[in-house]
Design a protein around this motif. Structure first.
Motif, PDB file in Angstrom:
ATOM      1  N   ALA A 261      -6.302  -3.213  20.776  1.00  0.00           N
ATOM      2  CA  ALA A 261      -5.223  -2.633  19.971  1.00  0.00           C
ATOM      3  C   ALA A 261      -4.400  -3.731  19.299  1.00  0.00           C
ATOM      4  O   ALA A 261      -4.055  -3.628  18.122  1.00  0.00           O
ATOM      5  CB  ALA A 261      -4.328  -1.746  20.837  1.00  0.00           C
ATOM      6  N   ARG A 262      -4.108  -4.783  20.028  1.00  0.00           N
ATOM      7  CA  ARG A 262      -3.308  -5.887  19.480  1.00  0.00           C
ATOM      8  C   ARG A 262      -4.036  -6.582  18.328  1.00  0.00           C
ATOM      9  O   ARG A 262      -3.454  -6.833  17.279  1.00  0.00           O
ATOM     10  CB  ARG A 262      -2.978  -6.891  20.578  1.00  0.00           C
ATOM     11  N   ALA A 263      -5.320  -6.904  18.532  1.00  0.00           N
ATOM     12  CA  ALA A 263      -6.094  -7.591  17.485  1.00  0.00           C
ATOM     13  C   ALA A 263      -6.257  -6.697  16.255  1.00  0.00           C
ATOM     14  O   ALA A 263      -6.176  -7.163  15.114  1.00  0.00           O
ATOM     15  CB  ALA A 263      -7.456  -8.010  18.032  1.00  0.00           C
ATOM     16  N   ARG A 264      -6.464  -5.399  16.490  1.00  0.00           N
ATOM     17  CA  ARG A 264      -6.604  -4.450  15.374  1.00  0.00           C
ATOM     18  C   ARG A 264      -5.314  -4.405  14.559  1.00  0.00           C
ATOM     19  O   ARG A 264      -5.350  -4.452  13.328  1.00  0.00           O
ATOM     20  CB  ARG A 264      -6.947  -3.068  15.929  1.00  0.00           C
ATOM     21  N   LYS A 265      -4.162  -4.318  15.234  1.00  0.00           N
ATOM     22  CA  LYS A 265      -2.881  -4.293  14.530  1.00  0.00           C
ATOM     23  C   LYS A 265      -2.687  -5.557  13.706  1.00  0.00           C
ATOM     24  O   LYS A 265      -2.201  -5.507  12.576  1.00  0.00           O
ATOM     25  CB  LYS A 265      -1.718  -4.127  15.515  1.00  0.00           C
ATOM     26  N   LYS A 266      -3.073  -6.699  14.275  1.00  0.00           N
ATOM     27  CA  LYS A 266      -2.931  -7.976  13.580  1.00  0.00           C
ATOM     28  C   LYS A 266      -3.772  -7.985  12.295  1.00  0.00           C
ATOM     29  O   LYS A 266      -3.302  -8.388  11.232  1.00  0.00           O
ATOM     30  CB  LYS A 266      -3.345  -9.124  14.504  1.00  0.00           C
ATOM     31  N   VAL A 267      -5.033  -7.553  12.394  1.00  0.00           N
ATOM     32  CA  VAL A 267      -5.916  -7.514  11.228  1.00  0.00           C
ATOM     33  C   VAL A 267      -5.353  -6.559  10.176  1.00  0.00           C
ATOM     34  O   VAL A 267      -5.296  -6.895   8.984  1.00  0.00           O
ATOM     35  CB  VAL A 267      -7.353  -7.102  11.627  1.00  0.00           C
ATOM     36  N   LEU A 268      -4.921  -5.367  10.591  1.00  0.00           N
ATOM     37  CA  LEU A 268      -4.386  -4.395   9.633  1.00  0.00           C
ATOM     38  C   LEU A 268      -3.092  -4.891   8.985  1.00  0.00           C
ATOM     39  O   LEU A 268      -2.864  -4.662   7.792  1.00  0.00           O
ATOM     40  CB  LEU A 268      -4.174  -3.039  10.301  1.00  0.00           C
ATOM     41  N   ARG A 269      -2.262  -5.589   9.753  1.00  0.00           N
ATOM     42  CA  ARG A 269      -1.028  -6.156   9.202  1.00  0.00           C
ATOM     43  C   ARG A 269      -1.368  -7.208   8.133  1.00  0.00           C
ATOM     44  O   ARG A 269      -0.813  -7.206   7.035  1.00  0.00           O
ATOM     45  CB  ARG A 269      -0.172  -6.757  10.313  1.00  0.00           C
ATOM     46  N   GLU A 270      -2.325  -8.082   8.444  1.00  0.00           N
ATOM     47  CA  GLU A 270      -2.751  -9.116   7.486  1.00  0.00           C
ATOM     48  C   GLU A 270      -3.347  -8.468   6.233  1.00  0.00           C
ATOM     49  O   GLU A 270      -3.055  -8.882   5.108  1.00  0.00           O
ATOM     50  CB  GLU A 270      -3.771 -10.043   8.148  1.00  0.00           C
ATOM     51  N   TYR A 271      -4.161  -7.448   6.431  1.00  0.00           N
ATOM     52  CA  TYR A 271      -4.763  -6.714   5.309  1.00  0.00           C
ATOM     53  C   TYR A 271      -3.672  -6.107   4.415  1.00  0.00           C
ATOM     54  O   TYR A 271      -3.714  -6.244   3.193  1.00  0.00           O
ATOM     55  CB  TYR A 271      -5.697  -5.635   5.880  1.00  0.00           C
ATOM     56  N   GLU A 272      -2.691  -5.443   5.025  1.00  0.00           N
ATOM     57  CA  GLU A 272      -1.601  -4.825   4.256  1.00  0.00           C
ATOM     58  C   GLU A 272      -0.772  -5.875   3.525  1.00  0.00           C
ATOM     59  O   GLU A 272      -0.360  -5.665   2.382  1.00  0.00           O
ATOM     60  CB  GLU A 272      -0.717  -3.964   5.161  1.00  0.00           C
ATOM     61  N   GLU A 273      -0.520  -7.021   4.187  1.00  0.00           N
ATOM     62  CA  GLU A 273       0.236  -8.092   3.536  1.00  0.00           C
ATOM     63  C   GLU A 273      -0.515  -8.637   2.332  1.00  0.00           C
ATOM     64  O   GLU A 273       0.074  -8.904   1.284  1.00  0.00           O
ATOM     65  CB  GLU A 273       0.546  -9.213   4.538  1.00  0.00           C
ATOM     66  N   LEU A 274      -1.826  -8.797   2.473  1.00  0.00           N
ATOM     67  CA  LEU A 274      -2.641  -9.273   1.358  1.00  0.00           C
ATOM     68  C   LEU A 274      -2.628  -8.272   0.210  1.00  0.00           C
ATOM     69  O   LEU A 274      -2.516  -8.655  -0.955  1.00  0.00           O
ATOM     70  CB  LEU A 274      -4.080  -9.542   1.809  1.00  0.00           C
ATOM     71  N   ARG A 275      -2.750  -6.990   0.549  1.00  0.00           N
ATOM     72  CA  ARG A 275      -2.712  -5.946  -0.500  1.00  0.00           C
ATOM     73  C   ARG A 275      -1.364  -5.937  -1.196  1.00  0.00           C
ATOM     74  O   ARG A 275      -1.278  -5.833  -2.414  1.00  0.00           O
ATOM     75  CB  ARG A 275      -2.990  -4.564   0.100  1.00  0.00           C
ATOM     76  N   ALA A 276      -0.285  -6.039  -0.424  1.00  0.00           N
ATOM     77  CA  ALA A 276       1.065  -6.045  -0.997  1.00  0.00           C
ATOM     78  C   ALA A 276       1.237  -7.273  -1.900  1.00  0.00           C
ATOM     79  O   ALA A 276       1.838  -7.173  -2.976  1.00  0.00           O
ATOM     80  CB  ALA A 276       2.124  -6.026   0.100  1.00  0.00           C
ATOM     81  N   GLY A 277       0.720  -8.419  -1.473  1.00  0.00           N
ATOM     82  CA  GLY A 277       0.807  -9.623  -2.276  1.00  0.00           C
ATOM     83  C   GLY A 277       0.028  -9.508  -3.569  1.00  0.00           C
ATOM     84  O   GLY A 277       0.480  -9.950  -4.629  1.00  0.00           O
ATOM     85  N   THR A 278      -1.135  -8.879  -3.511  1.00  0.00           N
ATOM     86  CA  THR A 278      -1.947  -8.672  -4.708  1.00  0.00           C
ATOM     87  C   THR A 278      -1.210  -7.739  -5.677  1.00  0.00           C
ATOM     88  O   THR A 278      -1.163  -7.988  -6.873  1.00  0.00           O
ATOM     89  CB  THR A 278      -3.316  -8.072  -4.339  1.00  0.00           C
ATOM     90  N   GLU A 279      -0.626  -6.673  -5.135  1.00  0.00           N
ATOM     91  CA  GLU A 279       0.112  -5.737  -5.988  1.00  0.00           C
ATOM     92  C   GLU A 279       1.347  -6.417  -6.569  1.00  0.00           C
ATOM     93  O   GLU A 279       1.687  -6.202  -7.731  1.00  0.00           O
ATOM     94  CB  GLU A 279       0.502  -4.491  -5.197  1.00  0.00           C
ATOM     95  N   ALA A 280       2.006  -7.279  -5.799  1.00  0.00           N
ATOM     96  CA  ALA A 280       3.191  -7.993  -6.293  1.00  0.00           C
ATOM     97  C   ALA A 280       2.815  -8.930  -7.427  1.00  0.00           C
ATOM     98  O   ALA A 280       3.584  -9.140  -8.358  1.00  0.00           O
ATOM     99  CB  ALA A 280       3.866  -8.757  -5.163  1.00  0.00           C
ATOM    100  N   ASP A 281       1.582  -9.499  -7.357  1.00  0.00           N
ATOM    101  CA  ASP A 281       1.134 -10.411  -8.414  1.00  0.00           C
ATOM    102  C   ASP A 281       0.974  -9.706  -9.752  1.00  0.00           C
ATOM    103  O   ASP A 281       1.090 -10.337 -10.792  1.00  0.00           O
ATOM    104  CB  ASP A 281      -0.198 -11.047  -8.033  1.00  0.00           C
ATOM    105  N   ILE A 282       0.694  -8.402  -9.713  1.00  0.00           N
ATOM    106  CA  ILE A 282       0.462  -7.699 -10.987  1.00  0.00           C
ATOM    107  C   ILE A 282       1.665  -6.892 -11.446  1.00  0.00           C
ATOM    108  O   ILE A 282       1.676  -6.373 -12.550  1.00  0.00           O
ATOM    109  CB  ILE A 282      -0.798  -6.785 -10.901  1.00  0.00           C
ATOM    110  N   LEU A 283       2.687  -6.787 -10.605  1.00  0.00           N
ATOM    111  CA  LEU A 283       3.890  -6.055 -10.987  1.00  0.00           C
ATOM    112  C   LEU A 283       4.870  -6.992 -11.707  1.00  0.00           C
ATOM    113  O   LEU A 283       5.047  -8.135 -11.309  1.00  0.00           O
ATOM    114  CB  LEU A 283       4.570  -5.457  -9.758  1.00  0.00           C
ATOM    115  N   PRO A 284       5.506  -6.521 -12.761  1.00  0.00           N
ATOM    116  CA  PRO A 284       6.493  -7.365 -13.438  1.00  0.00           C
ATOM    117  C   PRO A 284       7.723  -7.536 -12.552  1.00  0.00           C
ATOM    118  O   PRO A 284       8.090  -6.650 -11.789  1.00  0.00           O
ATOM    119  CB  PRO A 284       6.840  -6.579 -14.709  1.00  0.00           C
ATOM    120  N   GLU A 285       8.351  -8.697 -12.666  1.00  0.00           N
ATOM    121  CA  GLU A 285       9.541  -8.983 -11.850  1.00  0.00           C
ATOM    122  C   GLU A 285      10.790  -8.450 -12.508  1.00  0.00           C
ATOM    123  O   GLU A 285      10.921  -8.274 -13.667  1.00  0.00           O
ATOM    124  CB  GLU A 285       9.673 -10.480 -11.617  1.00  0.00           C
TER     125      GLU A 285
END
Length: 181
Positions: free
Chosen positions: A157-181
């Protein structure tokens, strides 16, 4: 191969989390699906891809990866049945694993270092693929997909949460890169 690249289905999409239906028709549409799956796998720089990873609820996967000896193996398996060594002969390979449907993070997953898959090719003829090393991992990983399991389902459960958190952070970062500031 002339297939078209299809979008990769991401973790959380229902088709990824349920067992796929057996293939019953071995026709031009199935051959086209296999070509599309190869094109999609290569575009995403993967070594294997299951039907549900392109949104298709069918028991088919493609692979193109080396075995333990470095020999590159490539093929299609329809309606696969996974066979693992008996417990007393099983050696685990505890290595990093990732997934095109969970792009970005990797985690250690212990899997048997040998695996065999029996199934059919796109014409309905019997095929047997015996794998070692990365190919063994790939055969197990793709068969898991067809059963509705993603590699993170094999983590604590701990490792799964860590992977999903990293995945979500990467997705959020990718979306932030394409959103205007």
């Amino acid at each position: 191969m002339a297939g078209r690249v299809r979008p990769i289905t991401l973790v959380g999409t229902p088709v990824l989390h349920r067992a796929c239906r057996p293939v019953e028709e071995f026709d031009a549409a199935l051959a086209e699906l296999a070509e599309d799956m190869f094109a999609s796998m290569y575009a995403a720089e993967g070594v294997g891809l299951a039907g549900n990873q392109v949104g298709v609820d069918l028991r088919i996967f493609v692979y193109d990866c080396p075995d333990d000896g470095g020999e590159r193996r490539k093929g299609v398996v329809v309606n696969p049945v996974l066979e693992l060594p008996p417990l007393d002969e099983r050696r685990l390979d505890d290595d990093e694993e990732g997934c095109l449907s969970v792009p970005g993070p990797h985690a250690r997953v212990a899997r048997p270092d040998r695996a065999t898959v029996r199934g059919l090719d796109v014409a309905g003829k019997p095929v047997t693929v015996e794998g070692t090393g990365l190919l063994a991992r790939c055969l197990q990983h793709e068969t898991d997909h067809l059963e509705g399991r993603v590699y993170i389902d094999r983590l604590s459960a701990r490792a799964r949460k860590k992977v999903l958190r990293e995945y979500e952070e990467l997705r959020a970062g990718t979306e932030a890169d394409i959103l205007p500031e």
